[in-house]
Design a protein around this motif. Sequence first.
Motif, PDB file in Angstrom:
ATOM      1  N   LYS A 318      46.697  48.234  50.323  1.00  0.00           N
ATOM      2  CA  LYS A 318      48.139  48.443  50.408  1.00  0.00           C
ATOM      3  C   LYS A 318      48.749  48.242  49.034  1.00  0.00           C
ATOM      4  CE  LYS A 318      48.191  48.953  54.955  1.00  0.00           C
ATOM      5  NZ  LYS A 318      46.780  49.470  54.936  1.00  0.00           N
ATOM      6  N   SER A 320      51.650  50.096  46.511  1.00  0.00           N
ATOM      7  CA  SER A 320      52.746  51.047  46.657  1.00  0.00           C
ATOM      8  C   SER A 320      52.520  52.339  45.886  1.00  0.00           C
ATOM      9  CB  SER A 320      54.052  50.400  46.196  1.00  0.00           C
ATOM     10  OG  SER A 320      53.995  50.132  44.811  1.00  0.00           O
ATOM     11  N   TYR A 400      54.467  54.224  58.576  1.00  0.00           N
ATOM     12  CA  TYR A 400      54.184  52.798  58.816  1.00  0.00           C
ATOM     13  C   TYR A 400      52.689  52.549  58.807  1.00  0.00           C
ATOM     14  CZ  TYR A 400      58.962  52.628  60.815  1.00  0.00           C
ATOM     15  OH  TYR A 400      60.310  52.704  61.034  1.00  0.00           O
ATOM     16  N   SER A 406      51.072  41.874  59.165  1.00  0.00           N
ATOM     17  CA  SER A 406      52.097  42.629  58.414  1.00  0.00           C
ATOM     18  C   SER A 406      52.270  44.023  58.976  1.00  0.00           C
ATOM     19  CB  SER A 406      51.687  42.769  56.948  1.00  0.00           C
ATOM     20  OG  SER A 406      51.510  41.492  56.361  1.00  0.00           O
ATOM     21  N   TYR A 408      53.741  47.483  57.536  1.00  0.00           N
ATOM     22  CA  TYR A 408      54.144  48.108  56.271  1.00  0.00           C
ATOM     23  C   TYR A 408      55.064  49.284  56.534  1.00  0.00           C
ATOM     24  CZ  TYR A 408      50.790  45.366  53.659  1.00  0.00           C
ATOM     25  OH  TYR A 408      50.129  44.325  53.067  1.00  0.00           O
ATOM     26  N   HIS A 410      56.002  52.362  54.548  1.00  0.00           N
ATOM     27  CA  HIS A 410      55.694  53.107  53.310  1.00  0.00           C
ATOM     28  C   HIS A 410      56.843  54.020  52.913  1.00  0.00           C
ATOM     29  CE1 HIS A 410      51.678  51.579  53.531  1.00  0.00           C
ATOM     30  NE2 HIS A 410      51.352  52.262  54.622  1.00  0.00           N
ATOM     31  N   CYS A 447      56.642  44.475  55.305  1.00  0.00           N
ATOM     32  CA  CYS A 447      56.436  44.808  53.894  1.00  0.00           C
ATOM     33  C   CYS A 447      57.017  46.191  53.637  1.00  0.00           C
ATOM     34  CB  CYS A 447      54.954  44.805  53.545  1.00  0.00           C
ATOM     35  SG  CYS A 447      54.190  43.217  53.866  1.00  0.00           S
ATOM     36  N   ARG A 449      58.002  49.119  51.017  1.00  0.00           N
ATOM     37  CA  ARG A 449      57.712  49.610  49.664  1.00  0.00           C
ATOM     38  C   ARG A 449      58.991  49.726  48.839  1.00  0.00           C
ATOM     39  NH1 ARG A 449      57.574  55.005  47.248  1.00  0.00           N
ATOM     40  NH2 ARG A 449      58.393  55.645  49.268  1.00  0.00           N
ATOM     41  N   TYR A 469      55.322  46.065  47.271  1.00  0.00           N
ATOM     42  CA  TYR A 469      56.040  45.958  48.540  1.00  0.00           C
ATOM     43  C   TYR A 469      56.876  44.686  48.547  1.00  0.00           C
ATOM     44  CZ  TYR A 469      53.202  49.766  50.353  1.00  0.00           C
ATOM     45  OH  TYR A 469      52.618  50.984  50.537  1.00  0.00           O
ATOM     46  N   ARG A 471      57.983  41.813  50.624  1.00  0.00           N
ATOM     47  CA  ARG A 471      57.451  41.199  51.848  1.00  0.00           C
ATOM     48  C   ARG A 471      58.486  40.216  52.399  1.00  0.00           C
ATOM     49  NH1 ARG A 471      52.157  39.270  54.108  1.00  0.00           N
ATOM     50  NH2 ARG A 471      51.247  40.911  52.804  1.00  0.00           N
TER      51      ARG A 471
END
Lengths: 600, 600
Positions: A318, A320, A400, A406, A408, A410, A447, A449, A469, A471
């Motif tokens: 992960k 960015s 996502y 977590s 994410y 994106h 998280c 981006r 990212y 967080r």
Amino acid sequence: MNYSAYKNVNLLGGLLREKQELNRKITIHAVWKQFENTGRIGAFSCDWEEGMEQKPHIFWDSDVAKWMEGASYILAKTRDKELEAKIESLIDKFETNQQPDGYFNIYYTVCEPGMRFTKRENHELYCAGHFIEAAVAYYEATGKDRFLKLVMRYADLIDQTFHIKNSAAFTTPGHEEIELALIRLYQATNEPRYLALSKFFIEQRGANEKDGHCPSSQDFPIRSQRTATGHSVRCLYLYTAVSALAKELGDSELARRCQDIFFDIYSHKLYITGGVGSTNLYEGFTRKFDLPNRGAYAETCAAISLAYFCRNLLDLEKKSVYADILERTLFNGILSGLSIDGKAFFYENPLEINVKTNNRLIDAAGTERHAATQRKEVFDCSCCPPNINRFIEEYESFLYDREGESVYVHILAESTFDDGTAHVETHTNYPLDGKAKIVYRGAEFLCVRVPDWCSNFTASSPYTMENGYARFHHPGTVLLEFHMDPVLVEANLNVQNNIGRAALMFGPLVYCAESVDNGENLHALYVNQNLNAKVTFDPFFGANVIETDGFRKLQNSTALYRPYSENFFEKTRIKFIPYFGFANRGESDMLVYFKVKEIN
Amino acid sequence: MNYSAYKNVNLLGGLLREKQELNRKITIHAVWKQFENTGRIGAFSCDWEEGMEQKPHIFWDSDVAKWMEGASYILAKTRDKELEAKIESLIDKFETNQQPDGYFNIYYTVCEPGMRFTKRENHELYCAGHFIEAAVAYYEATGKDRFLKLVMRYADLIDQTFHIKNSAAFTTPGHEEIELALIRLYQATNEPRYLALSKFFIEQRGANEKDGHCPSSQDFPIRSQRTATGHSVRCLYLYTAVSALAKELGDSELARRCQDIFFDIYSHKLYITGGVGSTNLYEGFTRKFDLPNRGAYAETCAAISLAYFCRNLLDLEKKSVYADILERTLFNGILSGLSIDGKAFFYENPLEINVKTNNRLIDAAGTERHAATQRKEVFDCSCCPPNINRFIEEYESFLYDREGESVYVHILAESTFDDGTAHVETHTNYPLDGKAKIVYRGAEFLCVRVPDWCSNFTASSPYTMENGYARFHHPGTVLLEFHMDPVLVEANLNVQNNIGRAALMFGPLVYCAESVDNGENLHALYVNQNLNAKVTFDPFFGANVIETDGFRKLQNSTALYRPYSENFFEKTRIKFIPYFGFANRGESDMLVYFKVKEIN
């Protein structure tokens, strides 16, 4: 595709959702109709004979298979009996004409019977791969496994022929694709032979005398590859597979090779639009920093395959940067492949159109190759239109990700994510502006981006930065703003053709200007460094258009040569439109990189 | 050629004289040697048979004929037994192998016997034309008429076949040349049939169904032509003939057509170097203002033919514009065709070399066409080297003209003119500087061209301006100065690729800069508008080199894309060399048009 991520996402609004609606209402049907008209659908009857028109071409199977895959993604989200009936009718013919040993390829059945698996460059395994992807998609969308079982028989035959017996005239496909399809087939069926066969194809590449060397493919041993070379789509389909294989096997060396390839592209071979492939000659990568504007090939399929590669890289780690490039190509170099009316396509996505230069020859004695200036409804080699059909329906899969505690994010979009434990709601007009409200629960961390284009990011809650990212540590509501202003972006000076020039960006969108808005001779326009920009939503494009201050260089002489006149400019406004929307209003010059005038 | 003007001139010193010495010492022998090595000389024995190496090519005759013409011009000025013996040995073979009816063409004698006059595109009459020019030159240089009589027999056969009987498979030549040669033959022999035959070829062009249409030729009725189209050399050889015919016949309509063609080139289709022909595809003219730098074809022979055309236009009317363009191409786009050491040649004369771009493809699958970056000693199609041989020896013919009571000085050079009544002595270092002392007597007026590049002209005696010439009314001594400063010149904004860029000129010389002097990435260099130039004579080039102030754009990041950084430059000096001297010091990038940085 990471199907689990996909099915957990609901895309509810905004530009991406509108493109999906366009796809469902217009594009998927437009492509079907062209494929009917050109004989690609009829070819499934396998009754073509010498002397008849519409002779099946070696890659027609893959065109239709990609359409089937795209239609299946629509079915996964919406019941559509018409689409389903069309897919079923194709499956019927696939079943009828599949050979007893599982083989299915229209071209080799009716045009060159008896010649199967003899010509490496003839896209045979490439077509097989696309059928596999279509069957997996249809199975996952509908639960119906007839097509899946048919392609498994074919995959079994390929496994026997290539892997077990090594009895074909070649070992690895000339055009990569089946490698990634087999991993999807493995993921859908849990049959390890398919993973092993994919691994075999990947590891035999460049290691096998029988294959000779096709200079447009990545015919080097995979573990020795460090740079992106050859045919862009082939390279990136291959690395999409390699990155999936690295994940499946936990093979960190393969993962590093993927990262090498990615960073070679990222640092040297990527258009600002996310397009790749600087030459039409082998549709491929060239030397570092060789990024001509007018001569850009930047095939739509190459940008799509770059997006798939980025998705798999995010699956590996992960960071960015992968989502940055995914986003760049998704909103620019891929979306430009489709007309605003949803019916026509670009195969190539140049960064400049100059109609006069395209028509520079006044004499029939010579011909020159120029990219098309207007989108077309179908191409002889029509790989890009159905690739757009399917890619647009995969938007959900890019937004996502879940990893441990977590979730994410994106790419921001009006959407929800729910995987049974975690639930995320995103409210945003992105990419129209950079604001978002995200509500999350059921997971410890969110998280989000922070995009590469954003230099000013604010959030309502505390966060820590991790690999690009932000967080957040406490479930609840987060208000975010990625401050979005029109900015001028320049390329590395090693991109010699763009020195002293800049492209306008607004958030993730690259902008261009057309002569239809700005008059003739775009090269005489200079952007004022002090943009004084006015951003306005334009419903035609479904996105913002931007006006900036600029200058037009003037001349007070018709002489061909004259003393350099330093400062003979008039002030003007320049109207920019999103790059993805160019060439939708008649034939027009178009330019991305403008000279910049420094303010005295 | 206006032979009378030529023989009255004595070129005594300066750059042009040095090039003649180079030609006599080195180039004429280097070309002969290459023509021996490649079989062009041996071919005159006409003993080639199928299966042997070095098969004669359709245009080899013309290559050697041009060499003979060039060598003859040397003989006109200097006794050179070796050259004369070589020419005589070729004439011997010409005589031996000429067919009983007068026909002479090596290719059609040994490769395709029986096929004479059947293929319009096969350069047969083009070769004949060059033999005629060579024979006239040799006759005028030596007084020996053997060769002249041989080619007259051939010309008589051509007259019979094409004009009287119209019995060939075509009516006009595919590659023009013989039209101008026949007028020279007429001028040398006073035989009106040759003028009539030239007129026939010119007037039948585009008027005759038998010829079909060759898109690379000017296959339109001559009196309807207004623009320069098709193959540049063919077009300009044709108009060189048409302008000579217009003069001979006093045909003002033909003269106007010539002026139309000239001004179309002058206003729209001329490189700053005097090169013409913007595409390699048919070696020809393209649309207005289409003047790519790197892709310039600008064949040396095309520039030479433009100089011949200008000479004839001056014969029609004494306007300085014709001499301006003659001078431009003579000092730049023609001279660049010859290496400084006199042994190697350019066929094409681009305005930019970018070695990296030439090598942009990293893959054997594709090939691209780029102009050569280094001069070559011989080409398969080696028309340019012997054209340089003869053109350099014709310098005398471009300098002066006599018309009535006026002697014209078109181009300044250390030289004398004497036609028996008028005597002119010019003392000058031109083009190293713009000063001259001219002494004249025996003619009422002295008309000295004020060059287009000169904005500041002073003279020691009163004068009147007339068609761009300063006319002096009183014989005696005139001191002139055409003030020469390095200046930046820009192209019309319709030449889109050069907007915001300028070329450095000093007097008639165009300058360029090479990476061998200025480091990599010439596109990152900006010329300072305030040149602060230092002009220094450089014996290697036999001309001035110039250093100017400039800026180099810098970057402090290796990122492929980043926010536009307005003003990140370092000051530097840029070294410019004469354009004609590029590519003489190893492979190097080269650029003519540089971005200009305005001083804040």
